[in-house]
Motif scaffolding. Structure first.
Motif, PDB file in Angstrom:
ATOM      1  N   LYS A   1      12.888  62.209  78.523  1.00 27.71           N
ATOM      2  CA  LYS A   1      11.729  61.178  77.143  1.00 27.71           C
ATOM      3  C   LYS A   1      11.123  60.514  78.243  1.00 27.71           C
ATOM      4  N   ASP A   2      11.411  60.019  79.340  1.00 28.26           N
ATOM      5  CA  ASP A   2      10.131  59.156  79.749  1.00 28.26           C
ATOM      6  C   ASP A   2       9.537  59.971  80.774  1.00 28.26           C
ATOM      7  N   SER A   3       8.616  61.211  80.867  1.00 30.19           N
ATOM      8  CA  SER A   3       8.543  61.946  81.855  1.00 30.19           C
ATOM      9  C   SER A   3       6.900  61.827  81.212  1.00 30.19           C
ATOM     10  N   ASN A   4       6.018  62.442  82.424  1.00 30.83           N
ATOM     11  CA  ASN A   4       4.397  62.054  82.111  1.00 30.83           C
ATOM     12  C   ASN A   4       4.284  62.878  81.262  1.00 30.83           C
ATOM     13  N   ARG A   5       4.890  64.480  81.631  1.00 24.06           N
ATOM     14  CA  ARG A   5       4.237  65.343  80.480  1.00 24.06           C
ATOM     15  C   ARG A   5       4.686  65.449  79.060  1.00 24.06           C
ATOM     16  N   ARG A   6       6.006  64.481  78.726  1.00 26.28           N
ATOM     17  CA  ARG A   6       6.694  64.794  77.483  1.00 26.28           C
ATOM     18  C   ARG A   6       4.983  63.547  76.847  1.00 26.28           C
ATOM     19  N   ASP A   7       4.932  62.141  77.473  1.00 25.38           N
ATOM     20  CA  ASP A   7       4.240  61.716  77.365  1.00 25.38           C
ATOM     21  C   ASP A   7       2.571  62.024  76.822  1.00 25.38           C
ATOM     22  N   LYS A   8       2.388  62.722  77.614  1.00 24.95           N
ATOM     23  CA  LYS A   8       0.754  63.866  77.627  1.00 24.95           C
ATOM     24  C   LYS A   8       1.081  64.479  76.312  1.00 24.95           C
ATOM     25  N   ILE A   9       1.590  65.382  75.903  1.00 25.38           N
ATOM     26  CA  ILE A   9       1.675  66.120  74.658  1.00 25.38           C
ATOM     27  C   ILE A   9       2.042  65.521  73.207  1.00 25.38           C
ATOM     28  N   ARG A  10       2.569  63.684  73.515  1.00 30.55           N
ATOM     29  CA  ARG A  10       2.707  63.195  72.405  1.00 30.55           C
ATOM     30  C   ARG A  10       1.454  62.692  71.978  1.00 30.55           C
ATOM     31  N   ILE A  11       0.721  62.370  72.986  1.00 29.93           N
ATOM     32  CA  ILE A  11      -0.510  62.174  72.320  1.00 29.93           C
ATOM     33  C   ILE A  11      -1.188  62.930  71.945  1.00 29.93           C
ATOM     34  N   GLN A  12      -1.016  64.562  72.535  1.00 29.59           N
ATOM     35  CA  GLN A  12      -2.216  64.900  72.089  1.00 29.59           C
ATOM     36  C   GLN A  12      -1.797  65.501  70.810  1.00 29.59           C
ATOM     37  N   VAL A  13       0.000  65.270  70.252  1.00 28.18           N
ATOM     38  CA  VAL A  13       0.256  65.681  68.488  1.00 28.18           C
ATOM     39  C   VAL A  13       0.079  64.397  68.210  1.00 28.18           C
ATOM     40  N   ALA A  14      -0.487  63.404  68.358  1.00 28.70           N
ATOM     41  CA  ALA A  14      -1.169  61.946  68.066  1.00 28.70           C
ATOM     42  C   ALA A  14      -2.790  62.307  67.278  1.00 28.70           C
ATOM     43  N   LYS A  15      -3.572  62.857  68.655  1.00 31.63           N
ATOM     44  CA  LYS A  15      -3.910  63.245  68.120  1.00 31.63           C
ATOM     45  C   LYS A  15      -5.185  64.095  66.711  1.00 31.63           C
ATOM     46  N   LEU A  16      -3.967  64.977  67.212  1.00 32.73           N
ATOM     47  CA  LEU A  16      -4.612  66.388  66.307  1.00 32.73           C
ATOM     48  C   LEU A  16      -3.412  65.331  64.768  1.00 32.73           C
ATOM     49  N   HIS A  17      -2.905  64.844  64.615  1.00 38.03           N
ATOM     50  CA  HIS A  17      -2.167  64.041  63.424  1.00 38.03           C
ATOM     51  C   HIS A  17      -3.484  63.403  62.934  1.00 38.03           C
ATOM     52  N   ASN A  18      -3.904  62.516  63.903  1.00 35.76           N
ATOM     53  CA  ASN A  18      -5.435  61.533  63.083  1.00 35.76           C
ATOM     54  C   ASN A  18      -6.066  62.702  62.804  1.00 35.76           C
ATOM     55  N   LYS A  19      -6.546  63.251  63.427  1.00 39.82           N
ATOM     56  CA  LYS A  19      -8.321  64.240  63.164  1.00 39.82           C
ATOM     57  C   LYS A  19      -7.549  64.906  61.720  1.00 39.82           C
ATOM     58  N   ILE A  20      -6.417  65.842  61.473  1.00 41.76           N
ATOM     59  CA  ILE A  20      -5.930  66.093  60.080  1.00 41.76           C
ATOM     60  C   ILE A  20      -6.234  64.629  59.095  1.00 41.76           C
ATOM     61  N   LYS A  21      -4.994  63.431  59.565  1.00 42.12           N
ATOM     62  CA  LYS A  21      -5.703  62.358  58.420  1.00 42.12           C
ATOM     63  C   LYS A  21      -6.676  61.995  57.833  1.00 42.12           C
ATOM     64  N   ASP A  22      -7.560  61.605  59.578  1.00 42.77           N
ATOM     65  CA  ASP A  22      -9.340  61.541  59.185  1.00 42.77           C
ATOM     66  C   ASP A  22      -9.752  62.056  58.213  1.00 42.77           C
ATOM     67  N   ILE A  23      -9.623  63.706  58.111  1.00 39.43           N
ATOM     68  CA  ILE A  23     -10.472  64.718  57.557  1.00 39.43           C
ATOM     69  C   ILE A  23      -9.977  64.099  56.069  1.00 39.43           C
ATOM     70  N   ARG A  24      -8.815  64.581  55.652  1.00 38.15           N
ATOM     71  CA  ARG A  24      -8.259  63.834  53.916  1.00 38.15           C
ATOM     72  C   ARG A  24      -8.697  62.886  54.055  1.00 38.15           C
ATOM     73  N   LYS A  25      -8.844  61.820  54.588  1.00 43.66           N
ATOM     74  CA  LYS A  25      -8.689  60.238  54.479  1.00 43.66           C
ATOM     75  C   LYS A  25     -10.573  60.444  54.084  1.00 43.66           C
ATOM     76  N   ASP A  26     -11.283  61.233  54.703  1.00 38.99           N
ATOM     77  CA  ASP A  26     -13.342  61.052  54.523  1.00 38.99           C
ATOM     78  C   ASP A  26     -13.302  62.048  53.034  1.00 38.99           C
ATOM     79  N   PHE A  27     -12.725  62.818  53.196  1.00 37.10           N
ATOM     80  CA  PHE A  27     -12.558  63.756  51.732  1.00 37.10           C
ATOM     81  C   PHE A  27     -12.004  62.775  50.413  1.00 37.10           C
ATOM     82  N   LEU A  28     -10.949  62.802  49.969  1.00 36.29           N
ATOM     83  CA  LEU A  28     -10.395  61.697  49.402  1.00 36.29           C
ATOM     84  C   LEU A  28     -11.099  60.624  48.967  1.00 36.29           C
TER      85      LEU A  28
END
Length: 401
Positions: A239-266
């Motif tokens: 849970k404390d590895s750099n690789r896990r933290d890197k993938i976690r940030i990538q997941v967060a960026k995808l969540h934010n991209k979907i959120k921003d697209i949806r928010k703009d449309f709504l």
């Protein structure tokens, strides 16, 4: 009425270190206050908590570093805990009309971080914002603030983006409406079907229909990438590895991209609907019950029905409009919008229906939107009377009549 204006900013390396220290102090104060509340039989007051977790804690060797940041965000963190407990107790007593609220939880380092400054802890100097013990920050001013802000919140999301969120007082906008009312039926393939015939249909393969006025975004490609990254994140053992933290940030960026697209449309769709209609009528959908369907839960969650309702309700106050929500038990898809004949429940795969009473052929969603509009405006048909009059009668009863 109050409104929130949010702007992104890019801090320097020194400011990032100062903000990280500020977020850590705010998080520690909140967690210490929450731990005291859980241990005590009676909930302490905010003043008592501030004395224990801020004033007295600074005098100890373990929490002496709390003096390196401004005292205002620390006090606001304790006040936020009091508001969270108040919302929890109001939810238990039934005073809150929204969904049930649970007890406050401890803050995590990897989640979104925030710190709020009230008047005295910040000031506006031209294009820059001065924050106490942080320095001058220059946000990207996409629009001007209508009035001086009463507070500013510094936010760092899970994808390491920084924002400044201002709370300001705004006056309601007076704009004449083109139409008296509109009913909206929400769906998946067609996000919103309006009673006037317009619809917001999902984009398929990048092709848009000219008859459709609003095109809702398609999240399928981003959702596939998000699923793949979430599987990679779940396979990480440490849970404390750099690789896990890197993938976690990538997941967060995808969540934010979907959120921003949806928010703009709504935002665009809700603004157009509210500005053109005097009364907006929506159906009170049981979204928490719908997402229990495993086949449709992910598609329903991506649509953002609740966010759309919240935006419409807030903008109705801004534009001095009337917002109506009808009961979820209204048979809007079981009744003919022309004559009021009730034909009963229909399977979801049935998209068009012909009324056996008046012979009108209806699109399922358009018919539901018209019925939602009628119920919201109080001009609904007498379903029971219409159903009784349209029943097939025997020859004897006809002769007697």
């Amino acid at each position: 009425m109050k409104a929130r204006y949010q702007y992104r900013f890019y801090p320097t390396d020194q400011q990032q270190q100062s903000l990280a220290q500020l977020f850590g102090c705010v998080r520690v104060v909140f967690n210490d206050a929450l731990a005291l509340c859980k241990q005590s039989d009676k909930l302490p007051s905010n003043n008592d908590l501030q004395k224990l977790v801020i004033t007295q804690a600074k005098k100890t060797a373990e929490r002496a570093w709390l003096s390196t940041v401004s005292n205002i965000p620390l006090q606001q963190s304790v006040a936020d805990l009091g508001v969270a407990y108040k919302n929890f107790f109001d939810s238990l007593k039934g005073k809150s009309k929204s969904k049930k609220v649970g007890t406050p939880k401890f803050k995590n380092k990897t989640n979104q971080q925030s710190a709020r400054f009230r008047i005295g802890g910040f000031s506006i100097k031209g294009d820059e914002i001065y924050l106490a013990k942080i320095g001058n920050i220059k946000p990207i001013w996409s629009r001007e603030l209508p009035t001086p802000p009463t507070s500013v919140t510094v936010i760092k999301d899970c994808a390491n983006r920084y924002f400044l969120s201002f709370v300001v007082e705004v006056e309601p906008i007076r704009v004449d409406a083109k139409n008296q009312s509109i009913g909206i039926d929400l769906g998946i393939k067609v996000f919103a079907f309006m009673s006037n015939g317009e619809k917001a249909k999902s984009r398929e393969s990048g092709r848009a229909e000219y008859s459709v006025r609003h095109i809702s975004p398609n999240y399928s490609k981003l959702d596939k990438r998000l699923r793949r990254k979430q599987k990679q994140l779940a396979r990480q053992r440490s849970k404390d590895s750099n690789r896990r933290d890197k993938i976690r940030i990538q997941v967060a960026k995808l969540h934010n991209k979907i959120k921003d697209i949806r928010k703009d449309f709504l935002h665009k769709l809700s603004t157009k609907i509210v500005s053109e209609n005097q009364t907006i009528v929506l159906e009170n959908l049981n979204v928490s019950g719908m997402v229990k369907n495993r086949k449709l839960s992910r598609a329903i969650s991506l649509q953002g029905w609740r966010e759309f309702r919240t935006l419409c309700e807030a903008k109705c106050q801004k534009y001095s409009r009337e917002f109506v929500v009808i009961s979820r038990w209204e048979p809007t898809s079981q009744v003919c919008s022309e004559c009021g004949y009730k034909w009963g429940k229909l399977d979801l795969k049935v998209r068009t229906v012909q009324c056996i009473n008046c012979g009108t052929e209806h699109d399922r969603d358009e018919n539901a939107a018209k019925n939602i509009n009628k119920v919201g405006m109080g001009h609904c048909h007498d379903y029971k009377c219409t159903s009784r009059q349209s029943k097939t009668t025997t020859v004897a009863s006809v002769i007697e009549a």
